[in-house]
Design a protein around this motif. Structure first.
Motif, short mmCIF file in Angstrom:
data_model
loop_
_atom_site.label_atom_id
_atom_site.label_comp_id
_atom_site.label_asym_id
_atom_site.label_seq_id
_atom_site.Cartn_x
_atom_site.Cartn_y
_atom_site.Cartn_z
N GLY A 39 38.59 112.16 26.95
CA GLY A 39 37.27 111.53 26.95
C GLY A 39 37.28 110.08 27.39
O GLY A 39 36.23 109.46 27.53
N THR A 40 38.47 109.53 27.63
CA THR A 40 38.57 108.17 28.15
C THR A 40 38.55 108.26 29.67
O THR A 40 39.48 108.76 30.28
N LEU A 41 37.45 107.80 30.26
CA LEU A 41 37.26 107.92 31.71
C LEU A 41 37.90 106.78 32.48
O LEU A 41 38.35 106.96 33.61
N ALA A 42 37.92 105.60 31.88
CA ALA A 42 38.56 104.43 32.50
C ALA A 42 39.06 103.51 31.40
O ALA A 42 38.38 103.31 30.38
N TYR A 43 40.26 102.99 31.60
CA TYR A 43 40.84 102.02 30.66
C TYR A 43 41.71 101.12 31.52
O TYR A 43 42.82 101.49 31.89
N VAL A 44 41.16 99.99 31.91
CA VAL A 44 41.81 99.14 32.90
C VAL A 44 42.00 97.74 32.32
O VAL A 44 41.07 97.17 31.75
N VAL A 45 43.21 97.22 32.50
CA VAL A 45 43.55 95.87 32.05
C VAL A 45 43.53 94.96 33.27
O VAL A 45 44.17 95.26 34.29
N HIS A 46 42.82 93.84 33.16
CA HIS A 46 42.70 92.88 34.26
C HIS A 46 43.21 91.52 33.84
O HIS A 46 43.11 91.15 32.66
N VAL A 47 43.69 90.74 34.82
CA VAL A 47 43.98 89.32 34.64
C VAL A 47 42.97 88.59 35.53
O VAL A 47 43.00 88.75 36.75
N PRO A 48 42.07 87.81 34.95
CA PRO A 48 41.12 87.06 35.78
C PRO A 48 41.83 86.04 36.65
O PRO A 48 42.80 85.41 36.22
N GLU A 49 41.36 85.90 37.87
CA GLU A 49 41.95 84.91 38.78
C GLU A 49 41.94 83.53 38.14
O GLU A 49 40.92 83.09 37.60
N GLY A 50 43.07 82.88 38.18
CA GLY A 50 43.18 81.52 37.68
C GLY A 50 43.26 81.41 36.16
O GLY A 50 43.22 80.31 35.62
N GLU A 51 43.37 82.53 35.45
CA GLU A 51 43.45 82.53 34.00
C GLU A 51 44.63 83.39 33.54
O GLU A 51 44.45 84.48 33.00
N PRO A 52 45.86 82.90 33.72
CA PRO A 52 47.04 83.71 33.43
C PRO A 52 47.22 84.08 31.96
O PRO A 52 47.97 85.00 31.65
N LEU A 53 46.52 83.40 31.07
CA LEU A 53 46.64 83.69 29.64
C LEU A 53 45.42 84.43 29.10
O LEU A 53 45.14 84.40 27.91
N VAL A 54 44.73 85.12 29.99
CA VAL A 54 43.56 85.92 29.60
C VAL A 54 43.77 87.34 30.14
O VAL A 54 44.27 87.54 31.24
N ARG A 55 43.38 88.31 29.33
CA ARG A 55 43.34 89.70 29.76
C ARG A 55 41.95 90.22 29.47
O ARG A 55 41.38 89.92 28.41
N VAL A 56 41.40 90.97 30.41
CA VAL A 56 40.09 91.59 30.24
C VAL A 56 40.27 93.09 30.39
O VAL A 56 40.83 93.56 31.38
N PHE A 57 39.82 93.81 29.37
CA PHE A 57 39.87 95.27 29.40
C PHE A 57 38.48 95.78 29.77
O PHE A 57 37.48 95.28 29.26
N TYR A 58 38.46 96.77 30.65
CA TYR A 58 37.24 97.54 30.88
C TYR A 58 37.54 98.95 30.42
O TYR A 58 38.50 99.57 30.89
N GLU A 59 36.75 99.44 29.49
CA GLU A 59 36.94 100.77 28.94
C GLU A 59 35.65 101.57 29.10
O GLU A 59 34.58 101.06 28.79
N LEU A 60 35.79 102.79 29.58
CA LEU A 60 34.64 103.67 29.73
C LEU A 60 34.99 105.02 29.13
O LEU A 60 36.02 105.61 29.46
N TYR A 61 34.12 105.50 28.26
CA TYR A 61 34.31 106.76 27.55
C TYR A 61 33.18 107.71 27.89
O TYR A 61 32.07 107.28 28.22
N ALA A 62 33.45 109.01 27.79
CA ALA A 62 32.43 110.01 28.09
C ALA A 62 31.20 109.83 27.20
O ALA A 62 30.07 110.03 27.64
N ASP A 63 31.42 109.41 25.97
CA ASP A 63 30.34 109.17 25.02
C ASP A 63 30.91 108.42 23.82
O ASP A 63 32.10 108.12 23.77
N ARG A 64 30.06 108.13 22.87
CA ARG A 64 30.48 107.37 21.68
C ARG A 64 31.55 108.14 20.88
O ARG A 64 32.48 107.55 20.35
#
Length: 106
Positions: A39-64
């Protein structure tokens, strides 16, 4: 797409050593997500440009319910228990999907 449920999580990491350890923790967690969470459609870890000490997760699920199943997995519980030692802050934004495109799963 109307049932989709997602979140964006922004993690601020203590230092480069913490970032390296956090990335390793994420990699181990992703193994469990890929193997056990249909049911986890997307689970992606990002590093924002210019922010090496930040991680941004984007998570998408089929439903709650799929998100709640994710939260109950042993690999997720381990991640939640271990992450705090690496962080200086967390911001979570929950998202209800309205429309969009999700790639077909292989």
């Amino acid at each position: 797409m109307s049932k989709g449920f997602g979140l964006v999580v922004r993690f601020a990491l203590r230092n480069q050593e913490a970032a390296t350890a956090f990335d390793a923790l994420c990699a181990r967690t992703l193994e469990g997500i890929k193997a056990r969470e249909p049911g986890t459609l997307a689970y992606v870890v990002h590093v924002p440009e210019g922010e090496p000490l930040v991680r941004v997760f984007y998570e998408l699920y089929a439903d709650r319910a799929a998100f709640e199943a994710h939260e109950e997995q042993p690999h997720t519980k381990h991640f939640l228990a271990e992450r705090e030692q690496h962080l200086t802050g967390v911001e979570v934004t929950f998202l209800d999907a309205i429309d969009g495109k999700v790639a077909a799963r292989s």
